[in-house]
Design a protein around this motif. Sequence first.
Motif, PDB file in Angstrom:
ATOM      1  N   LEU A  69      10.087   7.111  -3.773  1.00  0.00           N
ATOM      2  CA  LEU A  69      10.376   7.609  -2.429  1.00  0.00           C
ATOM      3  C   LEU A  69       9.416   6.988  -1.429  1.00  0.00           C
ATOM      4  N   GLY A  70       9.964   6.490  -0.323  1.00  0.00           N
ATOM      5  CA  GLY A  70       9.143   5.922   0.746  1.00  0.00           C
ATOM      6  C   GLY A  70       9.680   6.352   2.095  1.00  0.00           C
ATOM      7  N   ILE A  71       8.893   6.183   3.118  1.00  0.00           N
ATOM      8  CA  ILE A  71       9.316   6.524   4.474  1.00  0.00           C
ATOM      9  C   ILE A  71       9.892   5.274   5.123  1.00  0.00           C
ATOM     10  N   ALA A  72      11.105   5.403   5.643  1.00  0.00           N
ATOM     11  CA  ALA A  72      11.790   4.278   6.271  1.00  0.00           C
ATOM     12  C   ALA A  72      10.953   3.701   7.403  1.00  0.00           C
ATOM     13  N   GLU A  73      11.062   2.397   7.562  1.00  0.00           N
ATOM     14  CA  GLU A  73      10.379   1.645   8.620  1.00  0.00           C
ATOM     15  C   GLU A  73       8.858   1.690   8.513  1.00  0.00           C
ATOM     16  N   THR A  74       8.355   1.981   7.324  1.00  0.00           N
ATOM     17  CA  THR A  74       6.907   1.945   7.071  1.00  0.00           C
ATOM     18  C   THR A  74       6.696   1.321   5.696  1.00  0.00           C
ATOM     19  N   GLN A  75       5.474   1.125   5.342  1.00  0.00           N
ATOM     20  CA  GLN A  75       5.101   0.697   3.996  1.00  0.00           C
ATOM     21  C   GLN A  75       4.464   1.874   3.260  1.00  0.00           C
ATOM     22  N   LEU A  76       4.856   3.102   3.600  1.00  0.00           N
ATOM     23  CA  LEU A  76       4.278   4.300   3.001  1.00  0.00           C
ATOM     24  C   LEU A  76       5.209   4.865   1.935  1.00  0.00           C
ATOM     25  N   CYS A  77       4.652   5.095   0.746  1.00  0.00           N
ATOM     26  CA  CYS A  77       5.396   5.689  -0.355  1.00  0.00           C
ATOM     27  C   CYS A  77       4.718   6.973  -0.794  1.00  0.00           C
ATOM     28  N   LEU A  78       5.511   7.926  -1.268  1.00  0.00           N
ATOM     29  CA  LEU A  78       4.965   9.180  -1.766  1.00  0.00           C
ATOM     30  C   LEU A  78       4.412   8.971  -3.158  1.00  0.00           C
ATOM     31  N   CYS A  79       3.276   9.598  -3.418  1.00  0.00           N
ATOM     32  CA  CYS A  79       2.685   9.532  -4.747  1.00  0.00           C
ATOM     33  C   CYS A  79       1.884  10.800  -5.014  1.00  0.00           C
ATOM     34  N   CYS A  80       1.581  11.022  -6.271  1.00  0.00           N
ATOM     35  CA  CYS A  80       0.752  12.149  -6.687  1.00  0.00           C
ATOM     36  C   CYS A  80      -0.498  11.588  -7.337  1.00  0.00           C
ATOM     37  N   GLU A  81      -1.625  12.196  -7.000  1.00  0.00           N
ATOM     38  CA  GLU A  81      -2.871  11.797  -7.648  1.00  0.00           C
ATOM     39  C   GLU A  81      -3.739  13.024  -7.863  1.00  0.00           C
ATOM     40  N   LYS A  90       0.473  12.675  -1.646  1.00  0.00           N
ATOM     41  CA  LYS A  90      -0.056  11.878  -0.544  1.00  0.00           C
ATOM     42  C   LYS A  90       0.848  10.688  -0.273  1.00  0.00           C
ATOM     43  N   LEU A  91       0.587  10.049   0.833  1.00  0.00           N
ATOM     44  CA  LEU A  91       1.272   8.813   1.189  1.00  0.00           C
ATOM     45  C   LEU A  91       0.308   7.666   0.955  1.00  0.00           C
ATOM     46  N   GLU A  92       0.820   6.611   0.342  1.00  0.00           N
ATOM     47  CA  GLU A  92      -0.006   5.437   0.089  1.00  0.00           C
ATOM     48  C   GLU A  92       0.755   4.201   0.563  1.00  0.00           C
ATOM     49  N   GLU A  93       0.019   3.254   1.130  1.00  0.00           N
ATOM     50  CA  GLU A  93       0.649   2.013   1.584  1.00  0.00           C
ATOM     51  C   GLU A  93       1.062   1.178   0.384  1.00  0.00           C
ATOM     52  N   ARG A  94       2.372   1.087   0.185  1.00  0.00           N
ATOM     53  CA  ARG A  94       2.948   0.276  -0.880  1.00  0.00           C
ATOM     54  C   ARG A  94       4.333  -0.170  -0.436  1.00  0.00           C
ATOM     55  N   ASP A  95       4.766  -1.293  -0.936  1.00  0.00           N
ATOM     56  CA  ASP A  95       6.112  -1.800  -0.701  1.00  0.00           C
ATOM     57  C   ASP A  95       7.020  -1.183  -1.759  1.00  0.00           C
ATOM     58  N   ILE A  96       8.002  -0.391  -1.325  1.00  0.00           N
ATOM     59  CA  ILE A  96       8.879   0.286  -2.280  1.00  0.00           C
ATOM     60  C   ILE A  96       9.644  -0.718  -3.150  1.00  0.00           C
ATOM     61  N   MET A  97       9.972  -1.886  -2.604  1.00  0.00           N
ATOM     62  CA  MET A  97      10.675  -2.898  -3.388  1.00  0.00           C
ATOM     63  C   MET A  97       9.764  -3.505  -4.452  1.00  0.00           C
ATOM     64  N   GLU A  98       8.488  -3.590  -4.163  1.00  0.00           N
ATOM     65  CA  GLU A  98       7.533  -4.069  -5.164  1.00  0.00           C
ATOM     66  C   GLU A  98       7.458  -3.077  -6.326  1.00  0.00           C
ATOM     67  N   LEU A  99       7.444  -1.785  -6.006  1.00  0.00           N
ATOM     68  CA  LEU A  99       7.463  -0.771  -7.064  1.00  0.00           C
ATOM     69  C   LEU A  99       8.736  -0.905  -7.891  1.00  0.00           C
ATOM     70  N   TYR A 100       9.856  -1.090  -7.229  1.00  0.00           N
ATOM     71  CA  TYR A 100      11.141  -1.217  -7.905  1.00  0.00           C
ATOM     72  C   TYR A 100      11.162  -2.421  -8.848  1.00  0.00           C
ATOM     73  N   ARG A 101      10.636  -3.547  -8.404  1.00  0.00           N
ATOM     74  CA  ARG A 101      10.683  -4.777  -9.204  1.00  0.00           C
ATOM     75  C   ARG A 101       9.783  -4.722 -10.436  1.00  0.00           C
ATOM     76  N   THR A 102       8.841  -3.805 -10.478  1.00  0.00           N
ATOM     77  CA  THR A 102       7.943  -3.677 -11.619  1.00  0.00           C
ATOM     78  C   THR A 102       8.685  -3.003 -12.772  1.00  0.00           C
ATOM     79  N   GLN A 103       8.713  -3.649 -13.930  1.00  0.00           N
ATOM     80  CA  GLN A 103       9.427  -3.091 -15.088  1.00  0.00           C
ATOM     81  C   GLN A 103       8.772  -1.814 -15.610  1.00  0.00           C
ATOM     82  N   LYS A 104       7.443  -1.778 -15.626  1.00  0.00           N
ATOM     83  CA  LYS A 104       6.714  -0.595 -16.104  1.00  0.00           C
ATOM     84  C   LYS A 104       6.414   0.295 -14.906  1.00  0.00           C
ATOM     85  N   ALA A 105       6.840   1.539 -14.986  1.00  0.00           N
ATOM     86  CA  ALA A 105       6.690   2.470 -13.869  1.00  0.00           C
ATOM     87  C   ALA A 105       5.229   2.757 -13.546  1.00  0.00           C
TER      88      ALA A 105
END
Length: 161
Positions: A69-81, A90-105
């Motif tokens: 899950l990410g916020i549209a028009e930003t590079q912010l994705c939801l994460c738990c830590e 929290k929100l962390e700066e990440r490219d949601i497509m980069e997360l998607y392209r990674t085979q290991k979650a």
Amino acid sequence: MVDNIGSQAKAVEQPVFRGIRDIYQQVLVLQDKTIIAVPEDGNVIPISLMNIPCRDESLEKDKGNPIYLGIAETQLCLCCENSRGQPILKLEERDIMELYRTQKAEKSFVFYRNETGNISTFESAAYPGWFICSAVEKGKPITITKDVGRDNTAFYFDLRD
């Protein structure tokens, strides 16, 4: 547009955009780097969430559809830590497509989406039993809880054009 949340994650070109509101008709807005639930009215601009499937086949199959899950028009994705021995949302700066392209979650970014009718819940993959929630009080941040009976974990997660 095809909804890319099915259990069989296929290659996708881009995330799906969705509006989100809680069962108290509060919409989510971004305030600094915090997601806040506020009453829906003409004076607020709610966020759109981007969602895209997690392609890691090793994730639990019976938990729901694993998504990022990410916020549209930003590079912010939801994460738990972990913070002081307890998970936080929290929100962390990440490219949601980069997360998607990674085979290991990257489990801290994965949420299991479950649907009952038009209501969705989002359980953390990194912290099983912990769900994204909103407070009944207006203007409070979206957090994560394990007290599902007390805290609201039910959201409307609607497609946006």
